[in-house]
Design a protein around this motif. Structure first.
Motif, PDB file in Angstrom:
ATOM      1  N   PRO A 201      -9.306 -10.305   5.400  1.00  0.00           N
ATOM      2  CA  PRO A 201     -10.462 -11.132   5.001  1.00  0.00           C
ATOM      3  C   PRO A 201     -10.141 -12.622   5.048  1.00  0.00           C
ATOM      4  N   ALA A 202     -11.139 -13.409   5.430  1.00  0.00           N
ATOM      5  CA  ALA A 202     -10.936 -14.856   5.551  1.00  0.00           C
ATOM      6  C   ALA A 202     -10.790 -15.512   4.180  1.00  0.00           C
ATOM      7  N   ALA A 203     -11.539 -15.030   3.197  1.00  0.00           N
ATOM      8  CA  ALA A 203     -11.501 -15.622   1.862  1.00  0.00           C
ATOM      9  C   ALA A 203     -10.474 -14.910   0.987  1.00  0.00           C
ATOM     10  N   PHE A 204      -9.905 -15.666   0.040  1.00  0.00           N
ATOM     11  CA  PHE A 204      -8.963 -15.060  -0.902  1.00  0.00           C
ATOM     12  C   PHE A 204      -9.694 -14.026  -1.746  1.00  0.00           C
ATOM     13  N   PRO A 205      -9.113 -12.842  -1.938  1.00  0.00           N
ATOM     14  CA  PRO A 205      -9.803 -11.785  -2.678  1.00  0.00           C
ATOM     15  C   PRO A 205     -10.102 -12.188  -4.121  1.00  0.00           C
ATOM     16  N   SER A 206     -11.184 -11.634  -4.630  1.00  0.00           N
ATOM     17  CA  SER A 206     -11.529 -11.869  -6.029  1.00  0.00           C
ATOM     18  C   SER A 206     -10.534 -11.146  -6.925  1.00  0.00           C
ATOM     19  N   TRP A 207     -10.491 -11.564  -8.196  1.00  0.00           N
ATOM     20  CA  TRP A 207      -9.598 -10.909  -9.144  1.00  0.00           C
ATOM     21  C   TRP A 207     -10.009  -9.464  -9.385  1.00  0.00           C
ATOM     22  N   THR A 208     -11.297  -9.193  -9.274  1.00  0.00           N
ATOM     23  CA  THR A 208     -11.753  -7.808  -9.414  1.00  0.00           C
ATOM     24  C   THR A 208     -11.187  -6.932  -8.319  1.00  0.00           C
ATOM     25  N   ALA A 209     -11.243  -7.421  -7.072  1.00  0.00           N
ATOM     26  CA  ALA A 209     -10.700  -6.650  -5.948  1.00  0.00           C
ATOM     27  C   ALA A 209      -9.192  -6.460  -6.099  1.00  0.00           C
ATOM     28  N   LEU A 210      -8.485  -7.499  -6.510  1.00  0.00           N
ATOM     29  CA  LEU A 210      -7.042  -7.392  -6.680  1.00  0.00           C
ATOM     30  C   LEU A 210      -6.685  -6.413  -7.794  1.00  0.00           C
ATOM     31  N   ALA A 211      -7.472  -6.423  -8.872  1.00  0.00           N
ATOM     32  CA  ALA A 211      -7.229  -5.465  -9.953  1.00  0.00           C
ATOM     33  C   ALA A 211      -7.427  -4.035  -9.462  1.00  0.00           C
ATOM     34  N   CYS A 212      -8.442  -3.830  -8.606  1.00  0.00           N
ATOM     35  CA  CYS A 212      -8.661  -2.501  -8.025  1.00  0.00           C
ATOM     36  C   CYS A 212      -7.469  -2.073  -7.177  1.00  0.00           C
ATOM     37  N   VAL A 213      -6.916  -3.014  -6.400  1.00  0.00           N
ATOM     38  CA  VAL A 213      -5.757  -2.715  -5.561  1.00  0.00           C
ATOM     39  C   VAL A 213      -4.574  -2.276  -6.415  1.00  0.00           C
ATOM     40  N   VAL A 214      -4.307  -3.017  -7.485  1.00  0.00           N
ATOM     41  CA  VAL A 214      -3.169  -2.692  -8.351  1.00  0.00           C
ATOM     42  C   VAL A 214      -3.359  -1.322  -8.988  1.00  0.00           C
ATOM     43  N   PHE A 215      -4.563  -1.048  -9.465  1.00  0.00           N
ATOM     44  CA  PHE A 215      -4.799   0.244 -10.109  1.00  0.00           C
ATOM     45  C   PHE A 215      -4.685   1.377  -9.089  1.00  0.00           C
ATOM     46  N   LEU A 216      -5.230   1.166  -7.886  1.00  0.00           N
ATOM     47  CA  LEU A 216      -5.122   2.176  -6.841  1.00  0.00           C
ATOM     48  C   LEU A 216      -3.661   2.452  -6.496  1.00  0.00           C
ATOM     49  N   GLY A 217      -2.870   1.385  -6.344  1.00  0.00           N
ATOM     50  CA  GLY A 217      -1.484   1.555  -5.935  1.00  0.00           C
ATOM     51  C   GLY A 217      -0.609   2.160  -7.006  1.00  0.00           C
ATOM     52  N   VAL A 218      -0.726   1.634  -8.236  1.00  0.00           N
ATOM     53  CA  VAL A 218       0.166   2.082  -9.315  1.00  0.00           C
ATOM     54  C   VAL A 218      -0.313   3.400  -9.930  1.00  0.00           C
ATOM     55  N   ALA A 219      -1.573   3.443 -10.361  1.00  0.00           N
ATOM     56  CA  ALA A 219      -2.064   4.606 -11.097  1.00  0.00           C
ATOM     57  C   ALA A 219      -2.505   5.743 -10.179  1.00  0.00           C
ATOM     58  N   CYS A 220      -3.427   5.423  -9.239  1.00  0.00           N
ATOM     59  CA  CYS A 220      -4.025   6.480  -8.413  1.00  0.00           C
ATOM     60  C   CYS A 220      -3.082   7.000  -7.339  1.00  0.00           C
ATOM     61  N   THR A 221      -2.007   6.261  -7.058  1.00  0.00           N
ATOM     62  CA  THR A 221      -1.059   6.712  -6.037  1.00  0.00           C
ATOM     63  C   THR A 221       0.316   6.966  -6.653  1.00  0.00           C
ATOM     64  N   GLY A 222       0.965   5.927  -7.182  1.00  0.00           N
ATOM     65  CA  GLY A 222       2.316   6.076  -7.697  1.00  0.00           C
ATOM     66  C   GLY A 222       2.407   7.039  -8.876  1.00  0.00           C
ATOM     67  N   ILE A 223       1.694   6.755  -9.954  1.00  0.00           N
ATOM     68  CA  ILE A 223       1.749   7.614 -11.141  1.00  0.00           C
ATOM     69  C   ILE A 223       1.170   8.991 -10.842  1.00  0.00           C
ATOM     70  N   ALA A 224       0.089   9.022 -10.057  1.00  0.00           N
ATOM     71  CA  ALA A 224      -0.528  10.310  -9.725  1.00  0.00           C
ATOM     72  C   ALA A 224       0.441  11.223  -8.977  1.00  0.00           C
ATOM     73  N   TYR A 225       1.205  10.653  -8.045  1.00  0.00           N
ATOM     74  CA  TYR A 225       2.215  11.457  -7.349  1.00  0.00           C
ATOM     75  C   TYR A 225       3.206  12.048  -8.343  1.00  0.00           C
ATOM     76  N   LEU A 226       3.674  11.248  -9.282  1.00  0.00           N
ATOM     77  CA  LEU A 226       4.672  11.730 -10.231  1.00  0.00           C
ATOM     78  C   LEU A 226       4.103  12.840 -11.109  1.00  0.00           C
ATOM     79  N   ILE A 227       2.862  12.689 -11.570  1.00  0.00           N
ATOM     80  CA  ILE A 227       2.234  13.738 -12.366  1.00  0.00           C
ATOM     81  C   ILE A 227       2.106  15.017 -11.544  1.00  0.00           C
TER      82      ILE A 227
END
Length: 287
Positions: A201-227
């Motif tokens: 994207p040309a524009a810097f992502p919003s904080w909402t989008a970045l928060a979604c990325v972090v939750f997707l990566g850490v919780a929905c992927t990393g932690i979910a795999y471990l569970i």
């Protein structure tokens, strides 16, 4: 199943179901490829940190070819395809399409991995794909032919998952679940880097989008795999895959409650038939 494992199963379903919500929120702003790349990169960093804490070695030595294919079919391709499909459909539809993963696993296992196929398995597969037909017809009626490619992309993603479920059992002897998860996320990041840069994207992502990325990566992927891997170790893969029955309910519910997505009769009917088909096919595979 202990109350603790049952609670973890429901938590896992909630996490995986919520991933479609966060893809639907951040996807239109970031684009499918950048969002998928950010998600797997965050997950790789998180899982790599856990490897370092546990003093485990990355499991890539001598397995580059197998791990690269695993990363593509289990993560890079399905994350990209499902993200794109969810952007164009809805969080609820993405979750329902994802519920076809066990059906594709049965088809691919039968055709390529020697899985025995009886009448009950084929009956379950037939029911499941009838449900897919109901979903497709409902979405085509809602938004027309624009729904066809996203639906096909979602089904292609779950076919990738179906292949990966079988492929993960070959060529990875001695690799811990954490090591396998880390290796697949790291190499998926490399797979997705080019498409992500092309669509950045040309524009810097919003904080909402970045928060979604972090939750997707850490919780929905990393932690979910471990569970998930922990449940497999304690209660077995058959019971752990019960998450497939629950996650779509969360996906549809999150979309309806937080994004005001409509729950249509086609979604309810198609989703119900898919889950019945999964249940019938799954029971046949156990017997």
């Amino acid at each position: 199943m202990s109350p603790r494992d049952l609670a973890l199963l429901v938590l896992l379903a909630g996490l995986w179901g919520s991933s479609f919500l966060f893809m639907r929120i951040a996807g239109p702003e970031l684009g499918a490829a950048p969002l998928a790349w950010m998600r797997v990169t965050v997950a790789a960093v998180f899982l790599g940190a856990l490897l370092a804490v546990r003093r485990e070695s990355p499991p890539l030595s001598g397995r580059w070819g197998a791990m690269t294919l695993m990363a593509f079919t289990n993560t890079a391709a399905p994350f990209l395809l499902l993200t794109w499909a969810t952007i164009h459909l809805s969080a609820g539809y993405g979750a329902l399409l994802n519920a076809t993963t066990p059906l594709w696993g049965a088809v691919i296992g039968t055709l390529f991995f020697g899985l025995a196929a009886g009448r009950q398995l084929w009956a379950g597969l037939a029911l499941g794909f009838v449900g897919v037909g109901v979903l497709v017809a409902g979405k085509l009626n809602d938004i027309g032919s624009a729904a066809l490619l996203p639906i096909l992309a979602g089904l292609a993603a779950t076919a990738c998952y179906g292949h990966a479920a079988h492929y993960a059992r070959t060529g990875f002897a001695g690799v811990t679940p954490l090591g396998l998860a880390f290796g697949s996320q790291l190499l998926a990041s490399l797979w997705l880097l080019g498409p992500a840069l092309a669509e950045w994207p040309a524009a810097f992502p919003s904080w909402t989008a970045l928060a979604c990325v972090v939750f997707l990566g850490v919780a929905c992927t990393g932690i979910a795999y471990l569970i998930y891997f922990g449940l497999i170790a304690r209660i077995g893969s058959t019971k752990a895959t019960m998450v497939t029955y629950i996650a779509p309910v969360f996906g549809v519910a999150w979309g309806a409650l937080l994004l005001k997505e409509a729950i249509t009769p086609a979604m309810l009917a198609g989703g119900a038939v898919i889950l019945i088909g999964v249940a019938v096919a799954g029971r046949a595979r156990k017997s």
